[in-house]
Design a protein around this motif. Sequence first.
Motif: not given
Length: 121
Positions: A46-49, A56-58, A104-112, A114-119
């Motif tokens: 859902x987040x990926x969609x 990807x545009x960025x 990496x931040x964009x990928x983490x925002x989709x995949x995880x 909470x972890x992206x926010x911590x990073x």
Amino acid sequence: MSTFVPDANRLLQAAAEYLERELLPTLTGYHGFQTRVCINVLKIVARELEMRPEAQARERRRLEDILGKQGDVGALNRELATRLGAGDLPLDHVGVVEHLISTLQDALSINSPRWAKQVSD
């Protein structure tokens, strides 16, 4: 598509909510774990969609700026990796490190998220 058919993101969220709120509390052990995995997969999709097109545009714009040419993200990423690996493009080239961190931040925002926010904090 017809306005009577919910979009894919809404359907995925509804399925994840049902599994999480109704089914998961009734399960333990293996089936509880597998249901939690399914919930996470549905939420990631859902987040990926929702987020991937803009991310990807960025990414494409950053790659085009770094490499000085246009192309699709896959081809540009392969060229970046090849040039970095061969030493033709130094890691300290303008924008490279920032690009890698942002991607990496964009990928983490989709995949995880909470972890992206911590990073990022």
